[in-house]
Design a protein around this motif. Structure first.
Motif, mmCIF file in Angstrom:
data_model
loop_
_atom_site.group_PDB
_atom_site.id
_atom_site.type_symbol
_atom_site.label_atom_id
_atom_site.label_comp_id
_atom_site.label_asym_id
_atom_site.label_seq_id
_atom_site.Cartn_x
_atom_site.Cartn_y
_atom_site.Cartn_z
ATOM 1 N N GLY A 139 14.439 -46.336 38.480
ATOM 2 C CA GLY A 139 14.192 -45.805 37.141
ATOM 3 C C GLY A 139 15.318 -46.181 36.190
ATOM 4 N N ALA A 140 14.981 -46.378 34.917
ATOM 5 C CA ALA A 140 15.946 -46.871 33.927
ATOM 6 C C ALA A 140 17.183 -45.988 33.804
ATOM 7 N N MET A 141 17.011 -44.670 33.973
ATOM 8 C CA MET A 141 18.146 -43.761 33.778
ATOM 9 C C MET A 141 18.937 -43.501 35.058
ATOM 10 N N THR A 142 18.664 -44.275 36.096
ATOM 11 C CA THR A 142 19.419 -44.122 37.340
ATOM 12 C C THR A 142 20.832 -44.655 37.122
ATOM 13 N N THR A 143 21.828 -43.858 37.495
ATOM 14 C CA THR A 143 23.211 -44.285 37.244
ATOM 15 C C THR A 143 23.653 -45.331 38.277
ATOM 16 N N HIS A 144 24.696 -46.063 37.906
ATOM 17 C CA HIS A 144 25.268 -47.056 38.817
ATOM 18 C C HIS A 144 25.711 -46.383 40.120
ATOM 19 N N ALA A 145 26.279 -45.172 40.008
ATOM 20 C CA ALA A 145 26.766 -44.464 41.207
ATOM 21 C C ALA A 145 25.603 -44.126 42.136
ATOM 22 N N THR A 146 24.483 -43.727 41.566
ATOM 23 C CA THR A 146 23.320 -43.376 42.395
ATOM 24 C C THR A 146 22.804 -44.606 43.128
ATOM 25 N N VAL A 147 22.737 -45.739 42.446
ATOM 26 C CA VAL A 147 22.282 -46.972 43.090
ATOM 27 C C VAL A 147 23.273 -47.368 44.193
ATOM 28 N N ALA A 148 24.569 -47.280 43.889
ATOM 29 C CA ALA A 148 25.595 -47.693 44.856
ATOM 30 C C ALA A 148 25.546 -46.844 46.123
ATOM 31 N N ASN A 149 25.245 -45.552 45.975
ATOM 32 C CA ASN A 149 25.286 -44.636 47.121
ATOM 33 C C ASN A 149 23.931 -44.426 47.772
ATOM 34 N N SER A 150 22.881 -45.027 47.230
ATOM 35 C CA SER A 150 21.536 -44.788 47.755
ATOM 36 C C SER A 150 21.361 -45.414 49.142
ATOM 37 N N GLU A 158 34.069 -43.287 36.994
ATOM 38 C CA GLU A 158 33.589 -42.452 35.890
ATOM 39 C C GLU A 158 32.535 -43.202 35.062
ATOM 40 N N VAL A 159 32.712 -44.512 34.906
ATOM 41 C CA VAL A 159 31.689 -45.333 34.234
ATOM 42 C C VAL A 159 30.411 -45.322 35.073
ATOM 43 N N ARG A 160 30.566 -45.439 36.390
ATOM 44 C CA ARG A 160 29.381 -45.463 37.268
ATOM 45 C C ARG A 160 28.660 -44.113 37.304
ATOM 46 N N HIS A 161 29.399 -43.032 37.066
ATOM 47 C CA HIS A 161 28.750 -41.720 37.059
ATOM 48 C C HIS A 161 27.844 -41.534 35.853
ATOM 49 N N ARG A 162 28.066 -42.269 34.783
ATOM 50 C CA ARG A 162 27.280 -42.081 33.558
ATOM 51 C C ARG A 162 26.414 -43.293 33.212
ATOM 52 N N GLY A 163 26.937 -44.498 33.410
ATOM 53 C CA GLY A 163 26.234 -45.716 32.992
ATOM 54 C C GLY A 163 24.952 -45.913 33.785
ATOM 55 N N THR A 164 23.929 -46.466 33.151
ATOM 56 C CA THR A 164 22.611 -46.600 33.783
ATOM 57 C C THR A 164 22.163 -48.060 33.847
ATOM 58 N N ILE A 165 21.235 -48.331 34.755
ATOM 59 C CA ILE A 165 20.714 -49.685 34.892
ATOM 60 C C ILE A 165 19.908 -50.079 33.648
ATOM 61 N N GLY A 166 19.160 -49.136 33.097
ATOM 62 C CA GLY A 166 18.364 -49.440 31.899
ATOM 63 C C GLY A 166 19.265 -49.770 30.714
ATOM 64 N N VAL A 218 37.038 -34.934 33.056
ATOM 65 C CA VAL A 218 36.697 -33.554 33.430
ATOM 66 C C VAL A 218 35.546 -33.628 34.430
ATOM 67 N N HIS A 219 35.173 -32.495 34.989
ATOM 68 C CA HIS A 219 34.008 -32.487 35.881
ATOM 69 C C HIS A 219 32.789 -31.957 35.149
ATOM 70 N N LEU A 220 31.682 -32.668 35.304
ATOM 71 C CA LEU A 220 30.395 -32.243 34.761
ATOM 72 C C LEU A 220 29.503 -31.971 35.975
ATOM 73 N N ASP A 221 29.163 -30.715 36.185
ATOM 74 C CA ASP A 221 28.436 -30.321 37.403
ATOM 75 C C ASP A 221 29.099 -30.953 38.637
ATOM 76 N N GLY A 222 30.417 -30.910 38.683
ATOM 77 C CA GLY A 222 31.153 -31.334 39.869
ATOM 78 C C GLY A 222 31.470 -32.815 39.951
ATOM 79 N N THR A 223 31.025 -33.595 38.970
ATOM 80 C CA THR A 223 31.240 -35.045 39.013
ATOM 81 C C THR A 223 32.198 -35.458 37.896
ATOM 82 N N SER A 224 33.124 -36.378 38.206
ATOM 83 C CA SER A 224 34.112 -36.760 37.201
ATOM 84 C C SER A 224 33.489 -37.644 36.118
ATOM 85 N N VAL A 225 33.771 -37.315 34.867
ATOM 86 C CA VAL A 225 33.281 -38.108 33.728
ATOM 87 C C VAL A 225 34.383 -38.194 32.668
#
Ligand SMILES: Cc1cc2nc3c(=O)[nH]c(=O)nc-3n(C[C@H](O)[C@H](O)[C@H](O)COP(=O)(O)OP(=O)(O)OC[C@H]3O[C@@H](n4cnc5c(N)ncnc54)[C@H](O)[C@@H]3O)c2cc1C
Ligand code: FES
Ligand code: FES
Lengths: 264, 165
Positions: A69-80, A101-109, B50-57
């Motif tokens: 899915g387009a909103m899947t984060t880089h971290a989710t793909v990496a750990n899947s 931190e970029v991977r926790h927010r950035g998305t494939i889409g 900071v942590h957002l629902d436990g994840t660093s951002v």
């Protein structure tokens, strides 16, 4: 940043409606590219339409296809576990994007819509012959990328998912810019339903491209030796403060050989 | 003016913000939580983690409104009410993992996420990679890496698996 209205629709249909009603509105995914751009006042959207509530995150594997899915984060793909099993090269690529931190927010889409010439995902999408799904159509990887920061997406059109056919083997090798981690040169090698493909990101003035000479050689014999003597012309490659075109051309060969070795 | 309701360090808050208000601005300017720092403001340095629902951002690269309904933990939310430090803070102190201290809040938040997300253990190499989003201009990182390795057993309540080291 100039101020804007923030909206968070609960479906793709509503997001498309909001974007369609206001040509100055812009989609917001992970914000890892868009928010820095807005901070520099390079863009002045009237509204940001946050896709986080539109149900676009998630990974499924079925019938030899990995759909992300387009909103899947880089971290989710990496750990899947599913992606690691089906296309380990893709999981590894996602795990090498920026920092955690970029991977926790950035998305494939967001990455594909942005089509940064030094981004990692475009190399995988083109090498694996993936399909980009939008709210109105499906677009082949070959037609999707149209030069740096330019894609086949029309104004207000949203990526909803990307479907990757599972390859027989694949690997991605990148020489990261040591500061930003973006690809100085990244090479993705794949042997799969789309044949043997070699794609290069980070180097081309027009963004990601296929290395046809290497593809032809690897088609005959999938080995490091097959491409050892293939020189990459520096014409059309980027020269900037990070590296000259000649050096990038050299790195294309090195990364390609390493990728072939890693693909096995 | 829009309002955002979220939980910060366990407390529910509702704050007036603009569309463009960043999460870090909400924390520092509206809530007075100035432990979260702004170093670069360009998503590079990690001082604002900071942590957002436990994840660093990186809170400088997120809108306050994107945090609606979610739980944010800042450096101020780590110690117990009686002042007992979080094991990561304690190990930073013990191992002299800070000099000027500017990067420290972001380092600590990033390090806690790193340790929590690696219950199988962390090698020195993995710790160094895990800190790619955090810049320190003083320490040279060595003591930060030591502090994180020392915090792992305290946070997981067991010795670091030998294979990881
Ligand atoms: C410090 C740092 C290091 C980085 N390093 C790397 C790296 O090594 N490799 C790499 O590849 N990238 C890197 N990036 C970029 C990162 O991968 C971003 O996630 C990516 O560029 C944009 O994704 P996003 O989800 O944050 O999108 P956003 O920033 O939210 O959006 C980007 C653009 O895409 C549009 N958009 C977003 N989603 C959609 C959609 N579904 N449909 C249509 N349009 C959409 C937005 O309107 C906007 O124009 C880095 C970023 C930072 C800040
Ligand atoms: S202030 Fe957010 S990354 Fe530097
Ligand atoms: S201790 Fe000074 S920047 Fe890290």
């Amino acid at each position: 940043m100039y101020d804007f209205t923030y909206q968070k629709p609960a479906s793709v249909a509503d997001a498309v409606k909001l974007l369609g009603a206001d040509p100055e509105a812009k989609a917001l995914a992970g914000g890892m590219t868009l928010i820095p751009v807005l901070k520099q006042r390079l863009n002045k959207p009237s509204a940001l339409v946050d896709l986080a509530g539109a149900g676009l995150a998630g990974i499924s594997v079925a019938g030899g296809t990995v759909r992300i899915g387009a909103m899947t984060t880089h971290a989710t793909v990496a750990n899947s576990a599913d992606v690691k099993k089906a296309i380990p090269a893709l999981a590894k690529l996602a795990g090498g994007i920026g920092d955690k931190e970029v991977r926790h927010r950035g998305t494939i889409g967001g990455s594909l819509a942005n089509d940064d010439p030094t981004a990692d995902y475009p190399a995988a999408v083109l090498a694996l012959g993936a399909t980009v799904e939008t709210n109105k159509r499906t677009i082949n990887a070959d037609d999707f990328f149209q030069g740096m920061f330019t894609t086949a997406l029309e104004s207000g059109e949203l990526i909803t998912a990307i479907s990757f056919p599972v390859p027989e083997k694949a690997a991605y090798m990148k020489f990261p810019n040591p500061a930003s981690r973006y690809a100085l040169v990244g090479v993705f090698v794949a042997k799969g339903p789309a044949g043997v493909r070699v794609t290069v990101t980070g180097a081309g003035q027009n963004g990601v491209f296929r290395h046809r000479a290497m593809e032809a050689a690897l088609q005959k014999s999938f080995s490091q030796a097959a491409i050892a003597d293939i020189a990459t012309p520096a014409d059309g490659l980027n020269s900037d403060i990070h590296a000259g075109a000649e050096y990038r051309a050299h790195l294309v060969g090195v990364m390609a050989r390493r990728a072939v070795a890693a693909a096995g | 003016m829009p309002q955002v309701a979220l939980t910060v360090n366990g407390k529910k808050v509702t704050v007036d913000v603009e569309g463009r208000t960043l999460l870090v601005e909400l924390l520092r300017e509206k809530l007075g939580l100035t432990g979260t720092h702004v170093g670069c403001d360009t998503s590079q340095c990690g001082a604002c983690v900071v942590h957002l629902d436990g994840t660093s951002v990186k809170s400088c690269t997120m809108l306050a409104l994107q945090a609606a309904g979610r739980s944010v933990i800042t450096i101020e939310g780590l110690a117990k009410p009686d002042g007992t430090l979080h094991p990561m803070q304690e190990m930073f102190r013990e191992h002299h993992a800070l000099q000027c201290g500017f990067c420290t809040p972001g380092m600590v938040m990033s390090a806690i996420d790193l340790v929590q997300s690696h219950p199988e253990g962390l090698s020195e190499q993995q710790i160094r990679h895990g800190l790619e989003g955090n810049l320190c201009r003083c320490t040279g990182y060595h003591n930060i890496v030591k502090a994180i390795a020392a915090a792992w057993p305290l946070m997981h309540g067991k010795a670091m698996p030998a294979a990881a080291e």
